[in-house]
Design an enzyme around this catalytic site. Structure first.
Site, short mmCIF file in Angstrom:
data_model
loop_
_atom_site.label_atom_id
_atom_site.label_comp_id
_atom_site.label_asym_id
_atom_site.label_seq_id
_atom_site.Cartn_x
_atom_site.Cartn_y
_atom_site.Cartn_z
N SER A 65 0.80 -1.22 0.00
CA SER A 65 0.00 0.00 0.00
C SER A 65 0.84 1.29 0.00
CB SER A 65 -0.94 -0.08 1.20
OG SER A 65 -1.92 0.89 1.15
N GLU A 381 -11.31 6.28 7.32
CA GLU A 381 -10.20 6.70 8.17
C GLU A 381 -9.82 8.10 7.70
OE1 GLU A 381 -7.89 2.76 9.50
OE2 GLU A 381 -7.48 3.34 7.44
N ASN A 383 -7.14 9.22 6.88
CA ASN A 383 -6.18 9.18 5.77
C ASN A 383 -6.83 8.91 4.41
OD1 ASN A 383 -6.69 6.41 5.63
ND2 ASN A 383 -4.96 5.91 6.96
N ARG A 509 -0.26 5.05 19.83
CA ARG A 509 -0.47 3.61 19.60
C ARG A 509 0.65 3.08 18.71
NH1 ARG A 509 -2.23 3.29 14.39
NH2 ARG A 509 -2.66 1.08 14.40
P1 NG1 Z 1 -1.03 1.73 11.12
O1 NG1 Z 1 0.34 1.59 10.57
O2 NG1 Z 1 -1.50 0.54 11.96
O3 NG1 Z 1 -1.24 3.05 11.80
C1 NG1 Z 1 -1.89 2.51 8.73
C2 NG1 Z 1 -2.94 3.60 8.78
C3 NG1 Z 1 -4.30 2.95 8.87
C4 NG1 Z 1 -4.53 1.96 7.74
C5 NG1 Z 1 -3.34 1.01 7.60
C6 NG1 Z 1 -3.40 0.10 6.39
C7 NG1 Z 1 -2.82 5.79 9.86
C8 NG1 Z 1 -2.65 6.55 11.13
N1 NG1 Z 1 -2.76 4.46 9.96
O4 NG1 Z 1 -2.03 1.72 9.88
O5 NG1 Z 1 -5.28 3.94 8.89
O6 NG1 Z 1 -4.82 2.62 6.55
O7 NG1 Z 1 -2.09 1.71 7.57
O8 NG1 Z 1 -2.91 0.63 5.22
O9 NG1 Z 1 -3.02 6.40 8.82
#
Ligand code: NG1
Length: 541
Positions: A65, A381, A383, A509
């Site tokens: 991704s 989300e 993002n 987190r």
């Molecule tokens: P993590 O790395 O667990 O924070 C990130 C994005 C998620 C999601 C995943 C999968 C942020 C803060 N976190 O996860 O929203 O999209 O990647 O691609 O953007």
């Protein structure tokens, strides 16, 4: 199943020892050079999953991704196009870690799974697989395919290079359509373009509402969105794709793409500071499963229209349509967000629109799960990763009302628009291309400029930073990731810092996709948000 010697020879081809895997926010995701073992075991596991589901087709996507080019990953998609059922994440992890120990432990774990799940390892199964444009993709695909040879009766359909949402969509179609239908990406273009055509016809849309620049993150989204939009004359000369060099793997997500734009809150390379009001930009991420929009205001300031802005736009739009169709009391509409949602968006949804809002842990699998509890479940989300799901009750009610000629013309049209939107939106998963068309259709219908969309509420200044720590697994959370329970005492220290700032919020987190801890902060002013993120970051280090 294969006899021991043949099994061992396949295992030895790809498996290396010594690495410990975990199924994270979106499957397994690491540096590409440590992934061969887990690719091999995912081939086996996807086969077991399909056999367990009586031969239904299971999808596998090889992608990392938004991560940098040297990373890669793999995730399993269940037959209706949704994420792998959570109890199987443990099976996938256990199998990968046993293979990472030794051949004997892999063989034992495999036997144990077959017995536990009561599977006939010689039964028929079906897998559909695709990859994004990363350089390591072909090598990892070979390891995966070798894994599928462990079970003798698996049919593997390799789609080559696809966006992640296309793979989800084709997995669901493989299970929905008659067996002899040819399943390929043409189905994807047909489905979403015909929904767009319906809406365009109903609402008199003759071209895109604004000149559109698409930043494709130098990923697979570039050729796919061009392929799709080139099929309709009305898109001619209204869009351009930049950062479309998907054949240069090192360029992927580099200084461009949805994650770069959202995190840095600035334009990607290749897009200039264009202040014309009739112009809008968007950025996909590397596998085109998320999107953010943005524009430059008259002062030349970059303005972001992220996942929260899309959720609120869809909430307002569908709320008005259900009211016009007199369905507001029968259909439950709700929005699902994560802790990263801007506080202003949550306030706008709850207090201005009166929409119920739920908060879940990060990762679309959690949001999706909650969203399906609504008849119109909108989840994004911040993002830009998200979609809208419509319940069976929604489809039945809309169809039933459409068949009943007694309502007004405006109610009838609202019902038609609702029905067409449920086809324009890729309900299996967040999809940059389908979300892009959905947003553009809403803006066209409402006759809203990007500025008007943006003015519905003002984001609280916010900052997201990554902190590298020796062991991120010690960071454990509760309350939809909004509070830390471990390391003990850290949350109290964060709370004490937050109290010193105005309208502030901050949480910490562990990332599920990168070896880092994320710190989010928002506050009344840009300076305060930056300062809060920085002081909480120092606490975490
Ligand atoms: P993590 O790395 O667990 O924070 C990130 C994005 C998620 C999601 C995943 C999968 C942020 C803060 N976190 O996860 O929203 O999209 O990647 O691609 O953007």
């Amino acid at each position: 199943m294969l006899e021991r010697k043949a099994l061992e020879s396949l295992y030895e081809k790809h498996c290396k020892r010594g690495f410990t895997y975990a199924y994270g926010t979106a499957g397994f995701r690491y540096k590409a050079d440590v992934l061969d073992t887990v690719m091999f075991t995912t081939g086996v596991l996807a086969g077991l999953r399909s056999i367990y589901l009586k031969g239904q087709t299971v999808g596998v996507m090889i992608t990392a991704s938004h991560n940098p080019p040297e990373d890669n990953g793999v995730k399993i998609v269940d037959p209706r196009g949704e994420m792998l059922e959570q109890s199987w994440e443990k099976h996938a992890t256990d199998l990968a870690n046993s293979a990472s120990q030794s051949f004997t432990s892999f063989e034992q774990k495999l036997q144990e799974l077959i017995v536990k799940l009561q599977l006939n390892s010689n039964a028929h199964g079906s897998i559909t697989v695709a990859r994004d444009s990363r350089e390591s993709g072909p090598r990892l695909l070979t390891a995966f395919k070798t894994g599928t040879l462990v079970l003798p009766n698996l049919l593997v359909l390799d789609h080559g290079v696809l966006t992640t949402p296309q793979l989800h969509f084709l997995t669901s179609k493989a299970n929905e359509l008659p067996k002899n239908t040819s399943i390929d990406e043409k189905l994807y273009y047909q489905e979403f373009l015909s929904a767009w055509d319906e809406i365009a016809e109903l609402c008199g849309i003759q071209s895109l509402p604004y000149a559109l620049t698409i930043d494709a993150a130098n990923g697979v989204g570039a050729p796919k969105v061009k392929e799709m939009l080139s099929q309709r004359e009305m898109f001619n000369n209204t869009f351009r794709v930049v950062n479309d060099d998907w054949k240069t793997p090192s360029a992927l997500n580099h200084l461009c793409g949805a994650d770069f734009v959202k995190t840095n809150q600035k334009l990607p390379q290749g897009i200039s500071n264009d202040t014309r009001a009739e112009h809008i930009n968007c950025s996909f991420d590397g596998d085109a499963d998320r999107i953010v929009f943005y524009y430059c205001d008259l002062q030349g300031q970059f303005q972001l229209l992220d996942g929260d802005k899309m959720a609120t736009l869809f909430a307002k739009f569908f709320q008005e349509l259900t009211q016009t169709a007199h369905l507001q009391d029968e259909l439950a509409l709700g929005v699902v967000q994560t802790a990263y949602a801007n506080g202003s968006s949550t306030r706008y949804l709850e207090q201005v629109l009166g929409t119920p809002v739920k908060c879940t842990p990060t990762g679309v699998k959690h949001l999706h799960h909650e969203a399906v509890k609504f008849d119109i479940g909108i989840y994004f989300e911040a993002n830009g990763h998200g979609t809208v799901v419509f319940s069976t009750k929604f489809s039945q009610l809309v169809d039933q009302k459409l068949a009943d000629a007694s309502h007004s013309t405006s109610a009838h049209k609202a019902l038609q628009i609702l029905s067409s939107f449920s086809k324009l939106i890729n309900q299996t998963v967040g999809d940059a291309i389908s979300d892009m068309l959905g947003v553009l259709a809403v803006l066209s219908i409402l006759k809203w400029s990007p500025q008007k969309w943006d003015q519905e509420y003002t984001d609280l200044p916010n900052k997201l930073i990554k902190v590298l720590v020796p062991d991120r697994t010690v960071f454990k959370t509760t309350n939809a990731e909004r509070q830390l329970v471990s390391p003990v005492g850290l949350q109290d220290q964060i709370d004490a810092l937050v109290a010193k700032f105005d309208t502030a919020r901050s949480f910490v987190r562990a990332s599920g996709t990168e070896d880092a801890v994320r710190v989010y902060a928002e506050a009344a002013t840009r300076e305060q948000a930056d300062r809060l993120a920085s002081v909480v970051g120092e606490l975490v280090e």
